[in-house]
Scaffold this active site. Structure first.
Site, PDB file in Angstrom:
ATOM      1  N   ASP A   1      10.564  -6.371  -4.044  1.00 28.65           N
ATOM      2  CA  ASP A   1       9.501  -7.028  -3.283  1.00 28.65           C
ATOM      3  C   ASP A   1       9.681  -8.532  -3.466  1.00 28.65           C
ATOM      4  O   ASP A   1      10.378  -8.976  -4.387  1.00 28.65           O
ATOM      5  CB  ASP A   1       8.126  -6.587  -3.803  1.00 28.65           C
ATOM      6  CG  ASP A   1       6.999  -6.809  -2.797  1.00 28.65           C
ATOM      7  OD1 ASP A   1       6.520  -5.825  -2.199  1.00 28.65           O
ATOM      8  OD2 ASP A   1       6.595  -7.986  -2.599  1.00 28.65           O
TER       9      ASP A   1
ATOM     10  N   ASN B   1      13.798 -11.274  -1.167  1.00 32.57           N
ATOM     11  CA  ASN B   1      13.191 -11.768   0.068  1.00 32.57           C
ATOM     12  C   ASN B   1      14.039 -11.248   1.217  1.00 32.57           C
ATOM     13  O   ASN B   1      15.197 -11.634   1.373  1.00 32.57           O
ATOM     14  CB  ASN B   1      13.161 -13.302   0.065  1.00 32.57           C
ATOM     15  CG  ASN B   1      12.563 -13.848   1.344  1.00 32.57           C
ATOM     16  OD1 ASN B   1      12.228 -13.095   2.257  1.00 32.57           O
ATOM     17  ND2 ASN B   1      12.433 -15.162   1.415  1.00 32.57           N
TER      18      ASN B   1
ATOM     19  N   GLN C   1       0.832  -1.211   0.000  1.00 29.41           N
ATOM     20  CA  GLN C   1       0.000   0.000   0.000  1.00 29.41           C
ATOM     21  C   GLN C   1       0.865   1.259   0.000  1.00 29.41           C
ATOM     22  O   GLN C   1       0.589   2.204  -0.741  1.00 29.41           O
ATOM     23  CB  GLN C   1      -0.930  -0.007   1.228  1.00 29.41           C
ATOM     24  CG  GLN C   1      -2.006   1.059   1.146  1.00 29.41           C
ATOM     25  CD  GLN C   1      -2.717   1.316   2.459  1.00 29.41           C
ATOM     26  OE1 GLN C   1      -2.330   0.805   3.513  1.00 29.41           O
ATOM     27  NE2 GLN C   1      -3.764   2.113   2.409  1.00 29.41           N
TER      28      GLN C   1
ATOM     29  N   TYR D   1       1.967  -7.785  16.148  1.00 33.16           N
ATOM     30  CA  TYR D   1       2.372  -6.665  15.308  1.00 33.16           C
ATOM     31  C   TYR D   1       2.871  -5.505  16.179  1.00 33.16           C
ATOM     32  O   TYR D   1       3.945  -4.950  15.931  1.00 33.16           O
ATOM     33  CB  TYR D   1       1.173  -6.219  14.473  1.00 33.16           C
ATOM     34  CG  TYR D   1       1.417  -5.029  13.588  1.00 33.16           C
ATOM     35  CD1 TYR D   1       2.268  -5.115  12.492  1.00 33.16           C
ATOM     36  CD2 TYR D   1       0.766  -3.819  13.828  1.00 33.16           C
ATOM     37  CE1 TYR D   1       2.472  -4.016  11.660  1.00 33.16           C
ATOM     38  CE2 TYR D   1       0.962  -2.724  12.994  1.00 33.16           C
ATOM     39  CZ  TYR D   1       1.815  -2.826  11.917  1.00 33.16           C
ATOM     40  OH  TYR D   1       2.012  -1.738  11.099  1.00 33.16           O
TER      41      TYR D   1
HETATM   42  N1  LIG Z   1      -0.637   0.833   5.731  1.00 36.18           N
HETATM   43  C1  LIG Z   1      -0.796   1.293   6.965  1.00 36.18           C
HETATM   44  O1  LIG Z   1      -1.885   1.787   7.330  1.00 36.18           O
HETATM   45  C2  LIG Z   1       0.354   1.252   7.925  1.00 36.18           C
HETATM   46  C3  LIG Z   1       0.195   1.857   9.192  1.00 36.18           C
HETATM   47  C4  LIG Z   1       1.240   1.797  10.092  1.00 36.18           C
HETATM   48  C5  LIG Z   1       2.450   1.213   9.728  1.00 36.18           C
HETATM   49  N2  LIG Z   1       2.591   0.639   8.492  1.00 36.18           N
HETATM   50  C6  LIG Z   1       3.868  -0.001   8.167  1.00 36.18           C
HETATM   51  O2  LIG Z   1       4.350   0.424   6.893  1.00 36.18           O
HETATM   52  C7  LIG Z   1       5.033  -0.637   6.230  1.00 36.18           C
HETATM   53  C8  LIG Z   1       4.410  -0.885   4.864  1.00 36.18           C
HETATM   54  O3  LIG Z   1       3.031  -1.125   5.034  1.00 36.18           O
HETATM   55  P1  LIG Z   1       2.049  -1.425   3.821  1.00 36.18           P
HETATM   56  O4  LIG Z   1       0.697  -1.043   4.278  1.00 36.18           O
HETATM   57  O5  LIG Z   1       2.588  -0.879   2.566  1.00 36.18           O
HETATM   58  O6  LIG Z   1       2.126  -3.029   3.814  1.00 36.18           O
HETATM   59  P2  LIG Z   1       1.634  -4.043   2.691  1.00 36.18           P
HETATM   60  O7  LIG Z   1       1.275  -5.316   3.353  1.00 36.18           O
HETATM   61  O8  LIG Z   1       0.661  -3.385   1.788  1.00 36.18           O
HETATM   62  O9  LIG Z   1       2.986  -4.254   1.861  1.00 36.18           O
HETATM   63  C9  LIG Z   1       4.069  -5.001   2.333  1.00 36.18           C
HETATM   64  C10 LIG Z   1       4.867  -5.491   1.130  1.00 36.18           C
HETATM   65  O10 LIG Z   1       5.949  -6.290   1.617  1.00 36.18           O
HETATM   66  C11 LIG Z   1       6.119  -7.391   0.748  1.00 36.18           C
HETATM   67  N3  LIG Z   1       6.800  -8.479   1.443  1.00 36.18           N
HETATM   68  C12 LIG Z   1       6.262  -9.364   2.313  1.00 36.18           C
HETATM   69  N4  LIG Z   1       7.196 -10.239   2.728  1.00 36.18           N
HETATM   70  C13 LIG Z   1       8.349  -9.880   2.114  1.00 36.18           C
HETATM   71  C14 LIG Z   1       9.661 -10.413   2.152  1.00 36.18           C
HETATM   72  N5  LIG Z   1       9.980 -11.487   2.883  1.00 36.18           N
HETATM   73  N6  LIG Z   1      10.626  -9.799   1.407  1.00 36.18           N
HETATM   74  C15 LIG Z   1      10.321  -8.733   0.635  1.00 36.18           C
HETATM   75  N7  LIG Z   1       9.083  -8.199   0.563  1.00 36.18           N
HETATM   76  C16 LIG Z   1       8.112  -8.771   1.295  1.00 36.18           C
HETATM   77  C17 LIG Z   1       4.699  -7.776   0.327  1.00 36.18           C
HETATM   78  O11 LIG Z   1       4.698  -8.527  -0.879  1.00 36.18           O
HETATM   79  C18 LIG Z   1       4.038  -6.404   0.186  1.00 36.18           C
HETATM   80  O12 LIG Z   1       4.107  -5.932  -1.144  1.00 36.18           O
HETATM   81  C19 LIG Z   1       4.940  -1.840   7.195  1.00 36.18           C
HETATM   82  O13 LIG Z   1       6.082  -1.865   8.006  1.00 36.18           O
HETATM   83  C20 LIG Z   1       3.743  -1.502   8.047  1.00 36.18           C
HETATM   84  O14 LIG Z   1       3.809  -2.126   9.298  1.00 36.18           O
HETATM   85  C21 LIG Z   1       1.565   0.649   7.587  1.00 36.18           C
END
Ligand SMILES: NC(=O)c1ccc[n+]([C@@H]2O[C@H](COP(=O)([O-])OP(=O)(O)OC[C@H]3O[C@@H](n4cnc5c(N)ncnc54)[C@H](O)[C@@H]3O)[C@@H](O)[C@H]2O)c1
Length: 316
Positions: free
Chosen positions: A35, A53, A13, A143
């Site tokens: 990714d 990864n 996202q 988390y």
């Molecule tokens: N979206 C939110 O509302 C929000 C709020 C607070 C914090 N965050 C933090 O921001 C960061 C990104 O969030 P997001 O919403 O984009 O998450 P998301 O789940 O949309 O995206 C995470 C991405 O990481 C990739 N991924 C998973 N395992 C992997 C691996 N082993 N190696 C490489 N890539 C891998 C997935 O394919 C995915 O594209 C995270 O740390 C999340 O905790 C997000």
């Protein structure tokens, strides 16, 4: 100095929007999206891409050696709701992934690292309103405590190895370009899609559940501002509170109704995400971000809703 920026977890996202923003600023060739999964169209066709990864040390070492990044954004993680279904995997990815990056950043002398934390670091005994930067923190989700431990690791690497690592405790993020990845605040994105597609939505959070949220444009601007801030101005190397806008599902539905008058909202009962939401702050105090790097929010509930609906209409 010309930058080489590696974004890990670029398909998610935040990554989907951050990569586009960074490529606009630094040029497409300077931003390597990566990714574990194949990228979507926009990311693949706008600059370099690597399959990575973050748990595979050899694979990651090769990427650092090949690109020698000056900045790394680590976004790969398992979010709150999915984390409760896969607790061991969430701990492993969120911790081991971070430590791999911190170690390689030290080894390859990466100038700056960004790693996001979350409002999930707070727990049921944290103050619920205007939650301050420093207070009781007793998160009760995997988390949440993986993020809290991650914050401690970031500060530790800054203090012990001088690594310039920067972090924000994001509120729930709302954007139209990508779907959310399994968090407790996902309802606030789904509601817009359903409002436009079907005119109704069943919220998995109760009517009066207030949570801190932020429009993605503000979140991306905050992230880049923090990374651009002079290091000597930053007094926090764990993670900065960011307030965003606090609202309930009812308040969001009322705002949507101003543009889609027939929109109907209902509420599901007994969703496991309700307990997670109830353990989090209702509003956040971000005075340190304002003071240290001049943070100022742009989007309120009305302007965010308007922008979401206007843009989503063009893609769904
Ligand atoms: N979206 C939110 O509302 C929000 C709020 C607070 C914090 N965050 C933090 O921001 C960061 C990104 O969030 P997001 O919403 O984009 O998450 P998301 O789940 O949309 O995206 C995470 C991405 O990481 C990739 N991924 C998973 N395992 C992997 C691996 N082993 N190696 C490489 N890539 C891998 C997935 O394919 C995915 O594209 C995270 O740390 C999340 O905790 C997000």
């Amino acid at each position: 100095m010309s930058e080489k920026i590696l974004v890990i977890g670029a398909n998610g996202q935040i990554g989907t929007e951050l990569v586009v923003a960074l490529r606009k600023i630094h040029g497409p060739e300077s931003v390597i999206a990566s990714d574990i999964n194949d990228p979507g169209y926009a990311i693949r066709h706008s600059g370099p891409y690597e399959l990575v990864n973050v748990l595979d040390k050899d694979n990651l070492h090769h990427i650092f050696e090949k690109h020698r990044p000056t900045q790394v954004y680590l976004l790969a993680a398992i979010l709150s709701a999915v984390g409760e279904q896969k607790p061991k995997l969430a701990w492993d990815l969120n911790m081991t992934g971070l430590i791999h990056i911190l170690d390689f950043a030290v080894e390859f002398k990466t100038a700056k690292v960004f790693w996001p934390s979350s409002i999930a670091v707070f727990g049921p005994n944290s103050p619920q309103f205007h939650t301050p930067q420093y207070c009781v923190m007793d998160p009760n989700t995997v988390y949440g405590f993986s993020k809290l431990a991650g914050e401690r690791w970031c500060e530790y690497y800054f203090t012990k190895y001088g690594l310039d690592v920067r972090s924000i405790r994001y509120p729930g993020l709302i954007g139209w370009r990508a779907n959310p990845g399994g968090g407790t605040t996902d309802y606030a994105v789904h509601i817009f899609h359903e409002a436009l597609k079907t005119g109704k939505y069943t919220s998995f959070l109760s009517a009066d559940t207030a949570l801190p949220m932020m429009y993605m444009d503000d979140a991306i601007r905050a992230t880049i501002s923090l990374m651009d801030a002079p290091a000597e101005q930053l007094t926090i190397r764990s993670s900065y509170n960011l307030a965003g806008i606090s609202f309930t599902p009812t308040q969001l539905a009322e705002e949507i109704k101003k543009q889609i008058p027939d929109f109907e909202i209902s509420y599901a009962e007994n969703d496991p995400r309700q307990a997670i939401a109830d353990s989090w702050p209702k509003s956040i105090d971000d005075e340190y971000a304002q003071r240290d790097w001049g943070w100022k929010l742009e989007y309120d509930l009305a302007t965010m809703t308007n922008d979401m609906l206007t843009n989503l209409k063009t893609v769904i």
